[in-house]
Design an enzyme around this catalytic site. Structure first.
Site, PDB file in Angstrom:
ATOM      1  N   LYS A   1      14.732  50.145  63.716  1.00 45.58           N
ATOM      2  CA  LYS A   1      13.310  50.369  63.033  1.00 45.58           C
ATOM      3  C   LYS A   1      12.389  50.271  64.212  1.00 45.58           C
ATOM      4  O   LYS A   1      12.071  49.246  64.817  1.00 45.58           O
ATOM      5  CB  LYS A   1      13.012  49.383  62.169  1.00 45.58           C
TER       6      LYS A   1
ATOM      7  N   GLU B   1      13.746  43.347  41.451  1.00 52.09           N
ATOM      8  CA  GLU B   1      12.844  42.988  40.666  1.00 52.09           C
ATOM      9  C   GLU B   1      13.336  42.442  39.397  1.00 52.09           C
ATOM     10  O   GLU B   1      12.982  41.566  38.648  1.00 52.09           O
ATOM     11  CB  GLU B   1      11.758  44.074  40.387  1.00 52.09           C
TER      12      GLU B   1
ATOM     13  N   ARG C   1       9.639  47.628  37.151  1.00 44.24           N
ATOM     14  CA  ARG C   1      11.328  47.842  37.209  1.00 44.24           C
ATOM     15  C   ARG C   1      11.642  46.710  36.520  1.00 44.24           C
ATOM     16  O   ARG C   1      13.020  46.413  35.999  1.00 44.24           O
ATOM     17  CB  ARG C   1      11.752  47.536  38.690  1.00 44.24           C
TER      18      ARG C   1
END
Ligand SMILES: Cc1ncc(C[n+]2csc(CCOP(=O)(O)OP(=O)(O)O)c2C)c(N)n1
Ligand SMILES: CC(=O)[C@@H](O)[C@H](O)COP(=O)(O)O
Ligand SMILES: [Mg+2]
Length: 628
Positions: A280, A363, A391
């Site tokens: 990343k 979530e 969610r």
């Protein structure tokens, strides 16, 4: 410059492999230069340059469907599909969206922003393809973070069971926004560390295939032998058990290997998972060194990586206050679904490492986990962005509110959020929580009141309670030394007035106050009320306003339908006050796209001027003069 000649993925296919590497460097330079001016998701996109190049090289978008999970890493895809010149407008009002957007390009076949939806989308598209007897590839790119989302595992289960021809590219950079967490992450770590296993698997397959066809038994035995050896040599067994052919882990920056692997995947029957290891932030030192900070970044100086000092925000006040409350109450714990940095919980975790729970992008689990913590006498603060709370709606109802458990919902990024746009606006939390029994819903007018509400929630033991706050700098109001416990359901009359009452819910108070100040200069004096609570409402005050003949203008930064204004209307309708004029100033029934919060507020009418105009219109007029 190769990049300027790439206006369509077909242009890519004319390049040689060495030219692809040159192009990769040009793309990295383009990203670093452009995002230094616009900001955006730099680190995720730097990590997928080779992956994106090879996907567009190996497949034929848009006939072949390329789906980007979360979609924050689709800038390279956008550059290769004719939108390079739009990057100076990235995430700006009416400019290039920061996520895949169907109305921008036919190559954006699926819109994302919330994580973990790509595999379900891929399964849907593959199923439709097969029903229509069409021939095209369906490829989903999903990160190791997004893979921890429950939806992703539901889809893996379905795809593996149906044995659909779907290609999943797992972009594994060991990072969510924060370092990735969970058993799945640890498992992927084992796969990453078994880098030499791939040749063993190939050698094994090759050898077994070389065994001359010797009748069913031995071939069958050889097959079983191969399968049992796979368990030893090929540690992608988790995915293999889900019915996928697992290929990897491979270097996600080695384009020859990526292309070879994609060729194998295309020839493989049934679902395939390519496990690509990437870095990343690759290619830009500050982003490689700190991909948490550079996951989503504002403007910066390229050479030094310096970023402007950010002003204190509502989230930073939440962050500091959480520590103060935790010092006072050892029952208090914090739960975050993969957003410790964004929710301001890093300092809390540093001070109370045993009391911060980062459960990954999960979530639903986070909400029910918090509910169970509450059953055991702890005081969980579920810190979550408004948009991601969507969610966990069933868990909020079924597990928290129905059981009347003492869970605190700290709803961050509530209201208009700016550059992330429609997938991230915090529009619906007031409306969807208000309809749930046992919920107490608060919203502070400023950062000082946020602290009072945090204290109120921390000591409240009547069930679930929430407070919402925006993705905004603080207003700079005077901070009280102590935190008060507010009386539940009581509003604050900021200023008495006549004829019209502006009733503000939450931080949008700033425009109500501005409007009242402007009106005062004209000699008009509407009442100004800070509602503080959407549930329960301050019924006594509402009845007073009705009895005294006030016209009411409610204002909130959230969906008009079902929000605070709706609650006021319902109250009057249900209590027989049928002649109270009420106007609702809130966000109309449509998705507000990316831009600045200021531009978004102007678009939806959340402005002081709009309130001024509405008050003037209600004020009694004699001989052309609006009466005070
Ligand atoms: C449902 C949902 N929860 C949380 C987020 C916030 N979020 C955006 S990107 C991200 C991390 C994604 O990690 P990964 O999939 O590994 O992608 P990477 O950034 O590493 O490329 C998170 C948590 C989100 N977009 N959607
Ligand atoms: C892509 C995604 O969902 C996150 O990166 C999100 O953009 C973070 O939002 P904030 O910048 O408000 O923390
Ligand atoms: Mg990742």
């Amino acid at each position: 410059m190769l990049l300027t000649n790439i206006n369509d993925p077909q242009d890519l296919k004319k390049l040689t492999i060495p030219q692809l590497y040159t192009l990769a460097e040009e793309i990295r330079q383009f990203l670093v230069e452009n995002l230094s001016k616009t900001g955006g998701h730099l680190a995720p996109n730097l990590g997928v340059v080779e992956l994106t190049l090879t996907l567009h090289y190996a497949f034929n978008s848009p006939k072949d469907k390329l789906i980007w999970d979360v979609g924050h890493q689709a800038y390279v895809h956008k550059m290769l599909t004719g939108r390079r010149d739009m990057f100076p407008t990235l995430r700006q009002y009416k400019g290039l969206c920061g996520f895949p957007k169907m109305n921008e390009s036919p190559h954006d076949v699926w819109e994302t922003g919330h994580s973990s939806t790509s595999l379900s989308a891929a399964m849907g598209m593959a199923t439709a393809r097969d029903l229509k007897k069409e021939k095209n590839y369906v490829v989903a790119v999903i990160g190791d973070g997004a893979l921890t989302g429950g939806m992703a595992l539901e889809a893996l289960n379905h795809i593996g069971h149906e044995q659909k021809n779907v290609i999943v590219v797992l972009n594994d950079n060991e990072m969510s926004i924060a370092p990735n967490v969970g058993a799945l992450h640890n498992y992927l770590g084992k796969l990453r560390s078994a880098e030499n296993y791939q040749w063993a698997k190939d050698g094994l397959e090759h050898w077994l295939k070389a065994v001359p066809a010797v009748g069913g038994k031995l071939a069958n035995l050889a097959e079983r032998f191969k399968d049992s050896m796979k368990y030893l040599l090929v540690s992608g067994v988790l995915f293999e058990e889900f019915g996928f052919t697992y290929i990897g882990p491979i270097d996600g920056h080695n384009m020859e290997l990526l292309l070879e692997t994609m060729k194998i995947a295309k020839q493989t029957k049934g679902p395939v998972l390519i496990h690509a290891i990437t870095k990343k932030g690759k290619g830009y030192a500050p982003a490689e060194a700190d991909s948490v900070k550079w996951h989503g970044i504002g403007t910066y100086k390229i050479e030094s990586g310096d970023t402007p000092k950010s002003a204190p925000t509502y989230t930073s006040v939440f962050s500091e206050t959480m520590i103060q409350l935790a010092d006072e109450d050892s029952r208090l714990v914090a739960v975050t679904p993969a957003m410790p940095a964004g929710s301001g919980l890093i300092p809390f975790g540093e001070k109370f490492p045993d009391r911060l729970f980062d459960v990954g992008i999960a979530e639903q689990h986070a909400c029910t986990f918090a509910a169970a913590l509450a059953t055991q006498g702890l005081k969980p603060v579920f810190a979550i962005y408004s948009t991601f709370l969507q969610r966990a709606y069933d868990q909020l109802i079924h597990d928290v509110a129905r059981q009347k458990l003492n869970v605190v919902f700290a709803v961050d990024r509530a209201g208009l959020v700016g550059a992330d746009g429609e997938t991230h606006q915090g529009m619906y939390d007031t409306a969807f929580m208000r309809t749930v029994p046992n919920m107490v819903i608060m919203a502070p007018k400023d950062e000082n009141e946020l602290r009072h509400m945090m204290k109120t929630a921390a000591v409240y033991d009547g069930g679930p309670i929430s407070y919402r706050y925006p993705r905004l700098p603080v207003r700079g109001v005077k901070m009280d030394a102590d935190m008060d416990v507010l009386p539940i359901g009581k509003a604050e009359i900021v200023q008495e007035g006549n004829h019209v009452a502006i009733v503000s819910f939450g931080h949008i108070f700033e425009i109500a106050e501005k409007a009242v100040n402007q009106l005062q200069e004209e000699g008009l004096q509407p009442m100004l009320i800070n509602a503080r609570f959407c549930k329960p409402l301050d019924e006594e005050l509402l009845i007073r306003l009705a009895k005294q003949g006030y016209k009411i203008i409610t204002v909130e930064e959230g969906a008009a339908m079902g929000g605070f204004g709706s609650a006021v209307l319902e109250f009057y309708a249900n209590t027989g006050y049928h002649d109270v004029p009420v106007e609702i100033v809130a966000v109309a029934d449509y998705f507000v796209e990316h831009g600045s919060v200021k531009e978004q507020r102007e678009e939806v009418g959340l402005t002081a001027q709009n309130l001024v105009d509405r008050v003037r219109a209600w004020m009694p007029v004699t001989k052309g003069v609006v009466e005070a």
